[in-house]
Scaffold this motif. Structure first.
Motif, short mmCIF file in Angstrom:
data_model
loop_
_atom_site.label_atom_id
_atom_site.label_comp_id
_atom_site.label_asym_id
_atom_site.label_seq_id
_atom_site.Cartn_x
_atom_site.Cartn_y
_atom_site.Cartn_z
N THR A 79 62.93 -83.65 -5.21
CA THR A 79 63.97 -82.84 -5.82
C THR A 79 63.58 -81.36 -5.79
OG1 THR A 79 64.67 -84.64 -7.28
CG2 THR A 79 65.29 -82.41 -7.94
N GLU A 80 64.50 -80.54 -5.35
CA GLU A 80 64.28 -79.09 -5.33
C GLU A 80 65.26 -78.43 -6.30
OE1 GLU A 80 63.80 -77.11 -1.51
OE2 GLU A 80 63.87 -79.08 -0.54
N ARG A 81 64.74 -77.56 -7.14
CA ARG A 81 65.57 -76.81 -8.08
C ARG A 81 65.52 -75.34 -7.68
NH1 ARG A 81 63.07 -80.84 -10.95
NH2 ARG A 81 64.48 -82.22 -12.11
N VAL A 82 66.69 -74.79 -7.43
CA VAL A 82 66.80 -73.43 -6.91
C VAL A 82 67.44 -72.53 -7.95
CG1 VAL A 82 67.70 -72.00 -5.04
CG2 VAL A 82 67.10 -74.39 -4.60
N GLN A 83 66.79 -71.40 -8.22
CA GLN A 83 67.36 -70.40 -9.12
C GLN A 83 68.35 -69.55 -8.32
OE1 GLN A 83 66.79 -70.20 -12.45
NE2 GLN A 83 65.52 -72.04 -12.21
N VAL A 84 69.64 -69.66 -8.67
CA VAL A 84 70.68 -68.94 -7.95
C VAL A 84 71.23 -67.80 -8.81
CG1 VAL A 84 71.31 -71.00 -6.65
CG2 VAL A 84 72.51 -70.47 -8.78
N SER A 85 71.95 -66.91 -8.16
CA SER A 85 72.54 -65.79 -8.89
C SER A 85 73.91 -65.47 -8.31
CB SER A 85 71.65 -64.55 -8.82
OG SER A 85 71.48 -64.13 -7.48
N SER A 86 74.74 -64.88 -9.13
CA SER A 86 76.07 -64.49 -8.68
C SER A 86 76.59 -63.39 -9.59
CB SER A 86 77.02 -65.68 -8.72
OG SER A 86 78.34 -65.25 -8.41
N ARG A 87 77.46 -62.57 -9.03
CA ARG A 87 78.11 -61.55 -9.84
C ARG A 87 79.39 -62.07 -10.48
NH1 ARG A 87 79.59 -57.29 -6.07
NH2 ARG A 87 79.38 -58.88 -4.46
N LEU A 88 79.73 -63.34 -10.22
CA LEU A 88 80.98 -63.89 -10.74
C LEU A 88 80.73 -65.25 -11.39
CD1 LEU A 88 84.09 -63.84 -11.01
CD2 LEU A 88 84.20 -64.92 -8.75
N SER A 89 81.12 -65.36 -12.65
CA SER A 89 81.10 -66.64 -13.36
C SER A 89 82.49 -66.88 -13.92
CB SER A 89 80.08 -66.63 -14.50
OG SER A 89 78.77 -66.47 -13.99
N VAL A 90 82.96 -68.11 -13.82
CA VAL A 90 84.31 -68.46 -14.26
C VAL A 90 84.24 -69.76 -15.05
CG1 VAL A 90 86.70 -68.81 -13.52
CG2 VAL A 90 85.17 -67.46 -12.10
N ASN A 91 85.12 -69.88 -16.07
CA ASN A 91 85.12 -71.10 -16.89
C ASN A 91 86.23 -72.07 -16.49
OD1 ASN A 91 87.33 -69.70 -17.81
ND2 ASN A 91 86.98 -70.15 -19.97
N GLU A 92 86.75 -71.94 -15.27
CA GLU A 92 87.82 -72.82 -14.81
C GLU A 92 87.62 -73.08 -13.32
OE1 GLU A 92 91.36 -74.71 -13.77
OE2 GLU A 92 90.82 -72.77 -12.91
N SER A 93 87.56 -74.37 -12.94
CA SER A 93 87.18 -74.74 -11.58
C SER A 93 88.16 -74.26 -10.52
CB SER A 93 87.03 -76.26 -11.48
OG SER A 93 85.90 -76.69 -12.19
N ARG A 94 89.46 -74.31 -10.82
CA ARG A 94 90.43 -73.90 -9.80
C ARG A 94 90.26 -72.42 -9.45
NH1 ARG A 94 95.45 -76.49 -12.92
NH2 ARG A 94 94.11 -75.71 -14.59
N ALA A 95 89.98 -71.59 -10.47
CA ALA A 95 89.75 -70.17 -10.21
C ALA A 95 88.47 -69.97 -9.41
CB ALA A 95 89.67 -69.41 -11.52
#
Length: 288
Positions: A205-221
């Motif tokens: 198992t590999e666990r990767v620390q990812v990053s993003s400038r966008l977080s959303v609380n709704e999957s369709r968006a």
């Protein structure tokens, strides 16, 4: 009593009206009529808020018990009947409910024309007892409780991106490559977005620390952002399959096992006694 209890639990006549399918004025009339019959105030009202009086607080607790007993009496009639009927209040997570669950719900209603379903979609962990849900679908680890939890198939997640994004940023070949990419984050109602994505291959198992400038609380968006070519999305396989088939998204790291979350159907032990709930549970277990 139902109007009074719902007004207390909802926090306002307007919200109680929505739950009871009445007008706010009618809810207020019911509460005023109750107070006039008792000859005492149950609620302190101002233009901005309402609160229980001392008598109202004690009366509220007894009303909840009385209404619960009335519901149990109605349920007894259903238990003694072979034909499932009545209203069923169900809770489910938003994405699962709107996409995977809805075809099941409509099929179930066609098969049982005397049943009505009140489906509430929310990623909040509802309280089945206090909020009077008869069954709830829940994704993720379960906390200890007295609820009956029937295991369903796991809710599998996969990583995808739009061809335009991959043409611009390159294709990640191993999980660690994701550290150099925009990884779109899904933020739950109760916590911030996941920053650690997990992949497995050959029992490693590999666990990767990812990053993003966008977080959303709704999957369709979130998927919409991926379709626009903004980043990589880790989302439900059922939900992403149509975009994969059309070529709008491309699956990534397909040779790796991606995360999956446990999914359960929850209900209180006494709920299964009613015919409508038994039929719903059996059908849900068969489908999911």
């Amino acid at each position: 009593m139902a109007a009074f209890v719902t007004a207390v639990e909802s926090g306002s006549f307007a919200k109680a009206a929505e739950r009871l399918s009445l007008s706010p004025q009618m809810v207020a009339k019911h509460v005023v009529a109750l107070e006039q019959r008792l000859g005492a105030s149950l609620l302190n009202r101002t233009t901005r808020r309402q609160s229980l009086t001392a008598l109202g607080s004690a009366y509220y607790e007894r009303c909840k018990h009385i209404l619960s007993e009335a519901q149990a009496a109605d349920s007894l009639v259903q238990v003694m009947s072979d034909t499932p009927c009545g209203r069923l209040k169900v809770s489910a997570p938003v994405t699962f409910g709107s996409h995977s669950l809805m075809p099941f719900i409509t099929d179930f209603l066609r098969q049982h024309p005397r049943i009505e379903i009140d489906l509430h979609l929310t990623d909040r962990l509802v309280d089945l007892v206090d909020e009077e849900y008869e069954v709830a679908f829940r994704i993720g680890p379960l906390a200890s409780s007295t609820l009956v939890a029937r295991p369903l198939r796991h809710y599998k997640l996969i990583a995808c991106a739009a061809p335009s994004y991959l043409a611009d940023r390159g294709v990640p070949l191993v999980p660690n490559d994701l550290t150099n990419h925009e990884c779109l984050g899904y933020a739950y109602w109760s916590r911030p977005a996941d920053r650690e994505w997990e992949f497995s291959k050959d029992s490693v198992t590999e666990r990767v620390q990812v990053s993003s400038r966008l977080s959303v609380n709704e999957s369709r968006a979130l998927v919409s952002a991926a379709l626009e070519g903004f980043g990589i999305v880790l989302g439900p396989e059922d939900f992403l399959t149509p975009a994969l088939r059309s070529g709008e998204l491309v699956r990534l790291l397909a040779e790796y096992e991606t995360p999956s979350r446990p999914m359960h159907l929850l209900y209180t032990a006494n709920r299964q006694r009613t015919v409508k709930v038994r039929h719903f549970i059996d059908a849900a277990l068969a489908r999911f």
